[in-house]
Design a protein around this motif. Structure first.
Motif, mmCIF file in Angstrom:
data_model
loop_
_atom_site.group_PDB
_atom_site.id
_atom_site.type_symbol
_atom_site.label_atom_id
_atom_site.label_comp_id
_atom_site.label_asym_id
_atom_site.label_seq_id
_atom_site.Cartn_x
_atom_site.Cartn_y
_atom_site.Cartn_z
ATOM 1 N N GLY A 104 0.564 -1.071 0.234
ATOM 2 C CA GLY A 104 -0.358 -0.497 -0.165
ATOM 3 C C GLY A 104 0.678 1.499 -0.288
ATOM 4 O O GLY A 104 -0.014 2.531 -0.584
ATOM 5 N N ASP A 105 2.183 1.077 0.081
ATOM 6 C CA ASP A 105 2.333 2.661 0.465
ATOM 7 C C ASP A 105 3.580 2.636 -0.981
ATOM 8 O O ASP A 105 3.584 3.520 -1.512
ATOM 9 C CB ASP A 105 4.174 1.839 1.155
ATOM 10 C CG ASP A 105 3.982 2.712 3.140
ATOM 11 O OD1 ASP A 105 2.948 3.438 3.278
ATOM 12 O OD2 ASP A 105 4.186 1.977 4.191
ATOM 13 N N ILE A 106 3.519 2.059 -1.745
ATOM 14 C CA ILE A 106 4.477 1.614 -3.217
ATOM 15 C C ILE A 106 3.160 2.325 -4.430
ATOM 16 O O ILE A 106 3.715 2.047 -5.179
ATOM 17 C CB ILE A 106 5.387 1.043 -3.827
ATOM 18 C CG1 ILE A 106 4.762 -0.665 -3.387
ATOM 19 C CG2 ILE A 106 5.981 1.579 -2.002
ATOM 20 C CD1 ILE A 106 5.768 -1.560 -3.657
ATOM 21 N N ILE A 138 3.003 8.279 -2.849
ATOM 22 C CA ILE A 138 3.057 7.209 -3.810
ATOM 23 C C ILE A 138 4.521 6.932 -2.919
ATOM 24 O O ILE A 138 5.542 7.975 -3.562
ATOM 25 C CB ILE A 138 3.203 7.024 -4.502
ATOM 26 C CG1 ILE A 138 1.281 6.425 -5.216
ATOM 27 C CG2 ILE A 138 2.923 4.997 -4.554
ATOM 28 C CD1 ILE A 138 1.321 6.160 -5.856
ATOM 29 N N MET A 139 5.472 6.291 -2.561
ATOM 30 C CA MET A 139 6.596 5.855 -2.278
ATOM 31 C C MET A 139 6.996 5.381 -3.389
ATOM 32 O O MET A 139 6.256 3.947 -3.886
ATOM 33 C CB MET A 139 6.886 5.325 -1.056
ATOM 34 C CG MET A 139 7.195 6.160 0.211
ATOM 35 S SD MET A 139 7.113 5.172 1.971
ATOM 36 C CE MET A 139 9.314 5.071 0.915
ATOM 37 N N LYS A 140 8.737 6.028 -3.456
ATOM 38 C CA LYS A 140 9.408 5.048 -4.430
ATOM 39 C C LYS A 140 9.949 3.499 -4.659
ATOM 40 O O LYS A 140 11.110 4.298 -3.819
ATOM 41 C CB LYS A 140 9.815 5.470 -6.191
ATOM 42 C CG LYS A 140 8.960 6.803 -6.630
ATOM 43 C CD LYS A 140 10.306 7.698 -7.374
ATOM 44 C CE LYS A 140 9.035 8.507 -8.487
ATOM 45 N NZ LYS A 140 9.948 8.994 -9.052
ATOM 46 N N MET A 141 9.326 2.822 -4.201
ATOM 47 C CA MET A 141 10.336 1.664 -3.660
ATOM 48 C C MET A 141 10.327 0.250 -3.999
ATOM 49 O O MET A 141 9.107 -0.179 -4.406
ATOM 50 C CB MET A 141 10.339 2.315 -1.627
ATOM 51 C CG MET A 141 10.894 0.550 -0.798
ATOM 52 S SD MET A 141 10.814 0.700 0.645
ATOM 53 C CE MET A 141 10.860 2.134 0.990
ATOM 54 N N SER A 142 11.502 -0.549 -4.553
ATOM 55 C CA SER A 142 10.975 -2.070 -5.000
ATOM 56 C C SER A 142 10.831 -2.762 -3.706
ATOM 57 O O SER A 142 9.823 -2.850 -2.391
ATOM 58 C CB SER A 142 12.210 -2.372 -5.358
ATOM 59 O OG SER A 142 12.871 -2.935 -4.018
ATOM 60 N N SER A 179 1.260 2.404 6.006
ATOM 61 C CA SER A 179 0.940 0.812 5.507
ATOM 62 C C SER A 179 2.083 -0.197 6.232
ATOM 63 O O SER A 179 1.606 -1.131 6.844
ATOM 64 C CB SER A 179 1.327 1.106 3.599
ATOM 65 O OG SER A 179 0.126 1.442 3.709
ATOM 66 N N ARG A 180 3.522 0.303 6.061
ATOM 67 C CA ARG A 180 4.087 -0.852 6.235
ATOM 68 C C ARG A 180 4.388 -0.782 8.540
ATOM 69 O O ARG A 180 4.483 -1.902 8.883
ATOM 70 C CB ARG A 180 5.841 -0.403 6.046
ATOM 71 C CG ARG A 180 6.312 -1.043 4.852
ATOM 72 C CD ARG A 180 7.149 0.103 4.377
ATOM 73 N NE ARG A 180 6.735 1.556 3.863
ATOM 74 C CZ ARG A 180 8.135 2.411 4.615
ATOM 75 N NH1 ARG A 180 9.583 2.408 4.282
ATOM 76 N NH2 ARG A 180 7.318 3.758 3.597
ATOM 77 N N ILE A 181 3.694 0.315 8.699
ATOM 78 C CA ILE A 181 3.707 0.171 10.345
ATOM 79 C C ILE A 181 2.389 -0.468 10.543
ATOM 80 O O ILE A 181 2.669 -1.504 11.501
ATOM 81 C CB ILE A 181 3.306 1.761 11.227
ATOM 82 C CG1 ILE A 181 5.169 2.094 10.881
ATOM 83 C CG2 ILE A 181 3.148 1.593 12.055
ATOM 84 C CD1 ILE A 181 5.121 3.482 11.070
#
Length: 396
Positions: free
Chosen positions: A71-73, A191-195, A335-337
């Protein structure tokens, strides 16, 4: 046109999101009051059917770990309806199950993708003012918890009136309708840019950098485990001597928990004012008291119902306090938390369900109640560690 970023005043959207949370939560709990009916339908041992509850929670925990962080990306506006679509597919498999393994497969799919609710909640916290976080999260949690509780009642009612499979079919259709409505109404957030691979690396860093996240997750996990003992034992207890209740009344007996669920908005407002420590200890105390009522509930239905209502209120208080704290730790990683917190939370739930089955078969209702109280003590232990750590940080 998308709604404005501050959704706290957009009541129609909040209600739609709360309903979505309720449907997603309910998807994992329909089987609870139906264990006896499913056992008779497939003519298999009751212990095998009871495993359906554990499968639902384990698959939900896996979804929390491997799906929610995405959800973060990604674009949540598209991601959430897609998750709900696949959850509906799982529910349809349950509705048309011809044997117990097929029901398990449908349950696992529904569990994996009904984590849409846990992507919705972080989205909501990103689209409101910080001082409204607890209130909005509390409102969505009310929808989630009411949906969870009503799901068991409706499952029992439809099972008695028609067939135990009907609740799965109805829920699947409603899930698809709400997913369609949400698609054009959800707010767009950054939105974060992360793989995908780096998501899990960053989650490891979050656990190291934010000890309160782990402490609060364990507080919630043990509290939910104490509650989940009831999920796997309620049907076997209330359908046997001295109660002999039909499925519909097993579901009705849990409706008392709605009062606890509806309290989360108010609890969230109190937490927003900085009273999370007091709320945590009040919630844990209520959880402990509830197991006294539940113990006597082995012979008294009134005592059981009171205990069930109290334990729901205690869990709602602890959970709302936890979420108010963790969502303020790192606004850029909600989202990660939430994934870390809810994964540990539902692993606790799955362990609690399994422990409930074990305790029931090895020591009856008395052993089940002892196990529940021990889990509450575990929650209190980690709440104490969190309090000591937070005090140390504040005085440093």
């Amino acid at each position: 046109m998308n709604p404005p970023l501050d959704i706290s005043q957009n009541k129609p959207l909040l209600w739609l999101m709360a309903i979505a949370c309720g449907l997603c939560a309910g998807a994992n709990y329909y089987c609870q009051p139906l264990i006896h009916s499913i056992q008779q339908y497939f003519n298999v041992p009751e212990s095998q059917v009871a495993l359906t509850v554990t499968f639902a929670q384990v698959s939900y925990a896996l979804g929390l770990l491997f799906i929610v962080p995405v959800g973060d990306i990604v674009n949540k506006t598209k991601f959430i309806p897609v998750l709900m679509f696949f959850a509906a597919i799982g529910l349809l498999l349950c509705a048309f199950a011809v044997n117990l393994p097929m029901l398990w497969v449908g349950t696992i799919i529904a569990g994996l993708f009904s984590v849409a609710a846990q992507v919705l909640i972080p989205l909501a916290t990103m689209a409101v003012k910080p001082e409204k976080t607890g209130e909005v999260v509390g409102f969505l949690m009310s929808g989630l918890l009411v949906g969870l509780l009503l799901s068991t009642s409706l499952a029992g009612l439809l099972s008695n009136l028609f067939n135990w499979k009907l609740i799965y079919a109805v829920s699947a259709v409603l899930m698809l309708i709400i997913a369609f409505l949400l698609k054009s109404k959800l707010p767009h957030v950054p939105i974060m840019k992360m793989s995908y691979a780096k998501i899990f690396q960053s989650m490891g860093h979050l656990l190291k950098q934010e000890p309160r996240l782990l402490y609060r997750a364990l507080v919630g996990g043990f509290a939910f485990a104490a509650m989940s003992i009831l999920f796997s034992t309620i049907a076997v207890l209330l359908t046997s001597e001295p109660f002999n209740l039909p499925d519909v009344l097993v579901g009705v007996a849990t409706l008392i928990g709605v009062f606890g669920a509806l309290s989360t908005t108010k609890i969230g407002k109190i937490a927003d004012r900085g009273h999370t420590k007091a709320l945590t200890w009040i919630g844990i105390t209520i959880l402990a008291i509830s197991w006294g009522f539940l113990y006597f509930g082995g012979q008294s239905l009134i005592s059981y119902v009171i205990g069930y209502g109290i334990i729901n209120f205690g869990l709602a208080t602890v959970h709302s306090s936890n979420q108010n704290i963790i969502f303020r730790l790192r606004p850029d990683a909600k989202s990660r938390i939430n994934s870390i917190y809810m994964t540990i939370y539902f692993i606790g739930g799955a362990c609690g369900s399994a422990l409930g089955i074990y305790a029931w078969h090895h020591g009856g209702w008395a052993m089940t109640c002892v196990a529940g109280l021990c889990l509450v003590i575990g929650s209190a232990f980690f709440a104490l560690l969190d309090m000591l750590y937070h005090s140390k940080v504040q005085t440093a």
